[in-house]
Write a protein that holds these residues in place. Structure first.
Motif, mmCIF file in Angstrom:
data_model
loop_
_atom_site.group_PDB
_atom_site.id
_atom_site.type_symbol
_atom_site.label_atom_id
_atom_site.label_comp_id
_atom_site.label_asym_id
_atom_site.label_seq_id
_atom_site.Cartn_x
_atom_site.Cartn_y
_atom_site.Cartn_z
ATOM 1 N N GLN A 43 20.143 -53.076 50.656
ATOM 2 C CA GLN A 43 20.598 -51.840 50.018
ATOM 3 C C GLN A 43 19.617 -51.335 48.963
ATOM 4 O O GLN A 43 19.694 -50.170 48.561
ATOM 5 C CB GLN A 43 21.962 -52.046 49.371
ATOM 6 N N THR A 44 18.695 -52.194 48.508
ATOM 7 C CA THR A 44 17.700 -51.745 47.528
ATOM 8 C C THR A 44 16.432 -51.219 48.187
ATOM 9 O O THR A 44 15.470 -50.879 47.499
ATOM 10 C CB THR A 44 17.339 -52.872 46.540
ATOM 11 N N ALA A 45 16.416 -51.141 49.527
ATOM 12 C CA ALA A 45 15.288 -50.512 50.218
ATOM 13 C C ALA A 45 15.356 -49.003 50.011
ATOM 14 O O ALA A 45 16.424 -48.400 50.165
ATOM 15 C CB ALA A 45 15.322 -50.840 51.708
ATOM 16 N N PRO A 46 14.261 -48.359 49.675
ATOM 17 C CA PRO A 46 14.307 -46.934 49.324
ATOM 18 C C PRO A 46 14.659 -46.051 50.515
ATOM 19 O O PRO A 46 14.307 -46.348 51.662
ATOM 20 C CB PRO A 46 12.889 -46.659 48.832
ATOM 21 N N VAL A 47 15.352 -44.952 50.224
ATOM 22 C CA VAL A 47 15.701 -43.952 51.231
ATOM 23 C C VAL A 47 15.360 -42.572 50.667
ATOM 24 O O VAL A 47 15.886 -42.186 49.621
ATOM 25 C CB VAL A 47 17.206 -43.995 51.572
ATOM 26 N N PRO A 48 14.478 -41.816 51.313
ATOM 27 C CA PRO A 48 14.221 -40.444 50.849
ATOM 28 C C PRO A 48 15.459 -39.587 51.110
ATOM 29 O O PRO A 48 15.905 -39.479 52.260
ATOM 30 C CB PRO A 48 13.029 -39.994 51.699
ATOM 31 N N PRO A 49 16.064 -38.980 50.073
ATOM 32 C CA PRO A 49 17.323 -38.250 50.263
ATOM 33 C C PRO A 49 17.271 -37.196 51.348
ATOM 34 O O PRO A 49 18.251 -37.000 52.089
ATOM 35 C CB PRO A 49 17.564 -37.632 48.878
ATOM 36 N N GLU A 50 16.142 -36.528 51.486
ATOM 37 C CA GLU A 50 16.048 -35.451 52.475
ATOM 38 C C GLU A 50 16.092 -35.973 53.915
ATOM 39 O O GLU A 50 16.366 -35.212 54.857
ATOM 40 C CB GLU A 50 14.765 -34.639 52.268
ATOM 41 N N ALA A 51 15.850 -37.281 54.104
ATOM 42 C CA ALA A 51 15.874 -37.862 55.451
ATOM 43 C C ALA A 51 17.221 -38.480 55.797
ATOM 44 O O ALA A 51 17.486 -38.787 56.961
ATOM 45 C CB ALA A 51 14.784 -38.924 55.585
ATOM 46 N N ASP A 52 18.080 -38.645 54.804
ATOM 47 C CA ASP A 52 19.347 -39.348 55.016
ATOM 48 C C ASP A 52 20.301 -38.518 55.869
ATOM 49 O O ASP A 52 20.478 -37.321 55.643
ATOM 50 C CB ASP A 52 19.982 -39.661 53.654
ATOM 51 N N ARG A 53 20.927 -39.193 56.848
ATOM 52 C CA ARG A 53 21.950 -38.553 57.686
ATOM 53 C C ARG A 53 23.207 -39.411 57.737
ATOM 54 O O ARG A 53 23.891 -39.495 58.749
ATOM 55 C CB ARG A 53 21.413 -38.317 59.091
ATOM 56 N N GLY A 54 23.499 -40.102 56.630
ATOM 57 C CA GLY A 54 24.664 -40.972 56.609
ATOM 58 C C GLY A 54 24.504 -42.106 57.602
ATOM 59 O O GLY A 54 23.430 -42.699 57.735
ATOM 60 N N GLU A 55 25.565 -42.397 58.344
ATOM 61 C CA GLU A 55 25.499 -43.503 59.308
ATOM 62 C C GLU A 55 24.509 -43.216 60.435
ATOM 63 O O GLU A 55 24.015 -44.149 61.083
ATOM 64 C CB GLU A 55 26.895 -43.784 59.875
ATOM 65 N N GLN A 56 24.197 -41.964 60.685
ATOM 66 C CA GLN A 56 23.246 -41.626 61.748
ATOM 67 C C GLN A 56 21.792 -41.848 61.342
ATOM 68 O O GLN A 56 20.891 -41.762 62.185
ATOM 69 C CB GLN A 56 23.446 -40.172 62.184
ATOM 70 N N TYR A 57 21.580 -42.154 60.069
ATOM 71 C CA TYR A 57 20.223 -42.472 59.615
ATOM 72 C C TYR A 57 19.662 -43.684 60.359
ATOM 73 O O TYR A 57 18.448 -43.855 60.482
ATOM 74 C CB TYR A 57 20.259 -42.737 58.108
ATOM 75 N N GLN A 58 20.566 -44.518 60.892
ATOM 76 C CA GLN A 58 20.135 -45.704 61.626
ATOM 77 C C GLN A 58 19.276 -45.358 62.841
ATOM 78 O O GLN A 58 18.503 -46.200 63.315
ATOM 79 C CB GLN A 58 21.350 -46.502 62.093
ATOM 80 N N SER A 59 19.396 -44.143 63.357
ATOM 81 C CA SER A 59 18.652 -43.786 64.564
ATOM 82 C C SER A 59 17.150 -43.869 64.347
ATOM 83 O O SER A 59 16.396 -44.249 65.249
ATOM 84 C CB SER A 59 19.024 -42.375 65.024
ATOM 85 N N ARG A 60 16.731 -43.502 63.123
ATOM 86 C CA ARG A 60 15.298 -43.581 62.826
ATOM 87 C C ARG A 60 15.125 -43.747 61.324
ATOM 88 O O ARG A 60 14.988 -42.759 60.584
ATOM 89 C CB ARG A 60 14.554 -42.353 63.338
ATOM 90 N N VAL A 61 15.151 -44.975 60.872
ATOM 91 C CA VAL A 61 14.978 -45.291 59.464
ATOM 92 C C VAL A 61 13.547 -44.985 59.043
ATOM 93 O O VAL A 61 12.597 -45.304 59.776
ATOM 94 C CB VAL A 61 15.314 -46.778 59.202
ATOM 95 N N VAL A 62 13.377 -44.356 57.890
ATOM 96 C CA VAL A 62 12.040 -44.070 57.370
ATOM 97 C C VAL A 62 11.463 -45.351 56.775
ATOM 98 O O VAL A 62 12.035 -45.947 55.864
ATOM 99 C CB VAL A 62 12.081 -42.951 56.316
#
Length: 603
Positions: A232-251
């Motif tokens: 959970q401490t791995a960074p996520v760029p907010p503009e790339a986040d799609r909720g649970e669908q972010y799993q399709s292509r993690v940055v």
């Protein structure tokens, strides 16, 4: 973490006490649990024999090499709960996600006890606490970049923690430690509530600049750094986040990135990320050029392909199945390609402290004395399946005391005279009846229930075995106190692995009265002991690791005195390492092979 890796925490019962600790939303954790393969003498596949011995990988690196290139091939009989680092609680997911997700801290990459030590990853140095352990400052390295070349910043990490812990749309699968611990965040509705300012009102984490995080806690927590290894401490760029669908292509922030999209139930493939800087990364070898994962492959097929050299690693890490286990251990040529490490997983039976007549300590002690530990070990496959356990904490954890053996018997087959004496003390001289809950699709657990049933019958304790599916067992059967009561589940077969390598990371969820929940409950015995509860509250304020370890020893002994848990075995798994696999060793922090170290000699 539970060996079912239960995800998410239901509300805990306060039981009149102020809750001062984070609950362990379980896993395994585990679990939590083990991993897959590497090189050794006489195995199939390319690469030729490797000079190694049986179980050498438990303490040493087998087939060391710095050779780069080739494709590392994984398979698993099921799937990820999610490859999104913020939405996973499977132990193999925590290990595997490190290919593409860097965290604030990480474990040292080494076999043995060294593998449970922490070191910076994204962090520039280890966290700095204030005097009372309620504020932790973490500077992060400058110049780190995502796969698209944009810079990784402290607010990206703050955002990642927010999306996994807060609001009605918080990701469901990961643990909720930060939700429990962070101050001034109870009213925060999560990052999806305000698209214009997703972190508005999230005051538990402060980012005074782009390279500093300050965590503000409700209460002191000495082991807070262990939380910072979580994905959970791995960074996520907010503009790339799609909720649970972010799993399709993690940055990616790590050495590999997704090659195309994740295909649930089918595959996940990774290729090199050219924006990753190895000079900033202390733990990732990044030897293969490509990593491929096949999903939904039958376990017997996985085992056969490992042995033939057509596959490198079983991603799930549970070891080979019974049929292949027997083949590998009886074939002297192949046995040198096998590791059989003791994992951090305890297999055990919960004994209810609230159902009659087990609410009487002497009746619980009767169960402890009547149990046939030798038969319980055989249910798990004998010596190669696990070591007989007489205490709760695995030996690798600080404070573990193998000398705790409060219910000894000759040849570990039970002390029936003592058991009958205890039945007299609790007013049940002729025995009593109760039920044993167990997961129907876990043959070793069913065998455990049957062995216990036979042992208890010797003193007049009659039991009925009730079987339930794994996917609901923790949430709605064994993990539901009302279901336990309605179905008279005085005994329940279970397994547990730590969320991190300490007595708190292992025991608090299963022994602290504050951890009892109405659903998804892991304190299945419903032990609510004032002394144990107080020690858990005390230990998180103690800075000295040795002093904390001594408190964990006390908790372990006291829980055994309360006869709330009947330990069966500290599980051992049978892991096969194909000869083409390099840098293979069992990692105590993840209870499996260290995936980041692995390479291959195959093109």
């Amino acid at each position: 973490m539970t060996t079912d890796h239960h995800t998410g925490a239901a509300p805990s019962r306060r039981r009149g006490r102020r809750r001062t600790t984070a609950t362990l939303a379980a896993g395994t954790a585990a679990a939590l649990l083990l991993a897959a393969c590497g090189g050794a003498d006489g195995g199939g596949g390319e690469g030729g024999p490797v000079d190694a011995e049986f179980n050498q990988g438990e303490t040493e690196v087998v087939n060391p090499s710095d050779q780069t290139g080739g494709t590392l091939r994984y398979a698993i009989s099921s799937d990820f709960d999610s490859p999104d680092p913020g939405n996973t609680y499977y132990a193999f997911g925590w290990n595997f996600s490190r290919y593409y997700a860097r965290t604030l801290l990480t474990y040292v990459g080494a076999p043995g006890a060294e593998g449970t030590e922490l070191q910076p990853d994204l962090a520039a140095e280890m966290p700095r606490p204030n005097e009372d352990l309620t504020e932790w400052t973490v500077p992060i390295k400058q110049g780190l970049r995502y796969e698209d070349g944009s810079e990784i910043t402290a607010p990206d990490i703050e955002y990642a923690i927010a999306r996994g812990n807060f609001g009605a749309q918080a990701l469901p699968n990961g643990p909720k430690y930060f939700q429990d611990l962070l101050a001034d965040s109870d009213d925060y509705e999560g990052p999806y509530a305000d698209e214009d300012d997703p972190l508005a009102g999230f005051d538990g984490i402060e980012t005074p600049d782009d390279h500093t995080l300050v965590f503000h806690l409700k209460d002191p927590f000495a082991e807070f750094p262990y939380l910072l290894i979580q994905p959970q401490t791995a960074p996520v760029p907010p503009e790339a986040d799609r909720g649970e669908q972010y799993q399709s292509r993690v940055v990616s922030s790590g050495p590999y990135k997704f090659d195309g999209e994740y295909r649930p139930g089918v595959s996940l493939n990774l290729v090199r990320n050219d924006q990753w800087d190895p000079a900033t990364d202390p733990t990732r070898e990044a030897l293969p050029d490509r990593v491929e994962v096949q999903l939904g492959v039958d376990q017997n097929e996985i085992d056969q392909r490992l042995a033939s050299g057509d596959l490198d690693v079983d991603l799930a890490g549970a070891g080979v199945g019974p049929a292949m286990r027997g083949t590998l251990l009886t074939d002297e040529a192949r046995k040198n390609s096998v590791d059989n490490p003791q994992s951090n997983t305890l297999r055990y039976v919960n004994i209810s402290t609230v159902l009659e007549p087990l609410d009487d300590l002497a009746c619980r002690e009767a169960v402890m004395y009547a149990a046939d530990r030798d038969a319980l070990q055989r249910a798990w496959g004998g010596d190669t399946g696990g070591d007989i356990a007489t205490q709760i904490m695995p030996a690798s954890l600080p404070g573990a005391d193998p000398g705790i053996d409060l219910y000894p018997s000759q040849d570990n087959q039970g002390d029936l005279d003592k058991a009958r004496q205890k039945l007299e003390e609790c007013g049940e001289p002729d025995g009593f009846s109760t039920s044993i809950g167990v997961r129907a699709d876990r043959p070793s657990e069913v065998s455990t229930a049957e062995a216990l049933q036979q042992a208890l019958a010797r003193v007049g304790i009659e039991t009925r075995i009730k079987q339930y599916p794994s996917d609901t067992y923790t949430n709605t059967q064994a993990g539901s106190p009302s279901f336990v009561e309605d179905n008279d589940l005085g005994l329940t077969v279970y397994g547990w692995a730590p969320d991190w390598a300490s007595g708190y990371g292992f025991m608090s969820k299963i022994l602290d009265g504050d951890a009892i929940q109405d659903a998804g409950n892991a304190n299945i015995s419903e032990l609510d002991d004032e002394r144990i509860n107080g020690w858990f509250d005390e230990v998180i304020t103690v800075r000295d690791p040795e002093e904390r370890a001594s408190i964990y020893t006390r908790i372990d002994r006291r829980a055994m005195e309360q006869a709330a848990i009947l330990p069966a075995v500290f599980e051992r798994t049978v892991l096969y390492r194909p000869p083409n696999l390099t840098n293979v060793y069992y990692h105590s922090g993840y209870s499996m092979y260290d995936y980041m170290a692995l390479g291959t000699t195959r093109e």
